[in-house]
Design a protein around this motif. Structure first.
Motif: not given
Ligand SMILES: [Mg+2]
Length: 170
Positions: A33, A35-37, A118-119, A123
Motif C-alpha cells: 500500500d 499512503d501511510n505505509t 496500514d489499514q 489492505d
Molecule cells: Mg494506507
C-alpha cells in the motif's frame, strides 16, 4: 469476516519486516500500500529511506507492486519514483478485482505474494480475501490519516486485540 481482518503479522513499520525470512519461506512478490505505509497519507514523494528499502528489496530479487485506493492525481514525483514497478491506483480495496489484476500483471501467484499495508479494513481484508500473506504496519504518520481512516483506528485496535485469539502469533 473477523478472521479476514486479522493480519498474519503486525510490524511497527516497513523497516521492521523480516524480508529475509519471507524470502526463505518462498515469498517472491511484495505488494505495498502507499499512503501511510511507505509515506504519509497523500505524500507527493517517498523519502530517501523508503526508496533505499525498495531498491534493496528489488536487488534481492523480490518483485514489487503497489496498490493504492488513491487516484494518484497530482503525484507525478511519486509516480516517477515507482515507475520501474507495477502500480495500480484506484484499487478499490478491500474489493479483490484490482488486486487480482495486479497479481496477474505481475505474473505472481497468491501463495508467493505478501501484501503490506496500514489499514485492516482495506489492505488486510483485501489481501486475505485472495489468500495473500498479510502484514499490517503501523501508520507512517497517524496525524495525516484521512478522516475515514481516523474513525476506523479504534475499531482496528479492537480487532487486533481480539484477533490475537483467532490468529495467535507463530
Ligand atoms: Mg494506507
Amino acid at each position: 469476516m473477523l478472521k479476514n481482518l486479522c493480519p498474519h503479522e503486525v510490524c511497527s513499520s516497513i523497516y521492521a519486516i523480516d524480508y529475509e525470512r519471507l524470502w526463505d519461506q518462498g515469498y517472491r512478490t511484495l505488494i505495498f500500500d502507499i499512503d501511510n505505509t511507505l509515506g504519509s497519507w497523500g505524500c507527493k514523494a517517498l523519502d530517501e529511506n523508503s526508496l533505499r528499502l525498495l531498491e534493496r528489496l528489488a536487488r534481492r530479487g523480490f518483485r514489487l507492486g503497489f496498490l493504492s485506493n488513491n487516484r494518484g492525481l497530482d503525484r507525478e514525483a511519486l509516480v516517477a519514483q515507482l515507475a520501474p514497478h507495477m502500480v495500480l491506483w484506484n484499487a478499490q480495496k478491500p474489493r479483490t478485482k484490482r488486486l487480482q489484476d495486479l497479481l496477474q500483471q505481475m505474473d505472481a501467484h497468491a501463495d508467493e505474494a505478501v501484501l503490506i499495508g496500514d489499514q485492516l479494513f482495506t489492505d488486510i481484508l483485501g489481501a486475505r480475501r485472495v489468500n495473500l500473506y498479510a502484514i499490517f504496519v503501523r501508520p507512517y504518520d497517524p496525524q495525516s490519516d484521512s478522516l475515514g481512516a481516523k474513525l476506523r483506528r479504534p475499531l482496528e485496535r479492537w480487532v487486533l486485540r481480539v484477533g490475537r485469539w483467532i490468529n495467535p502469533p507463530a
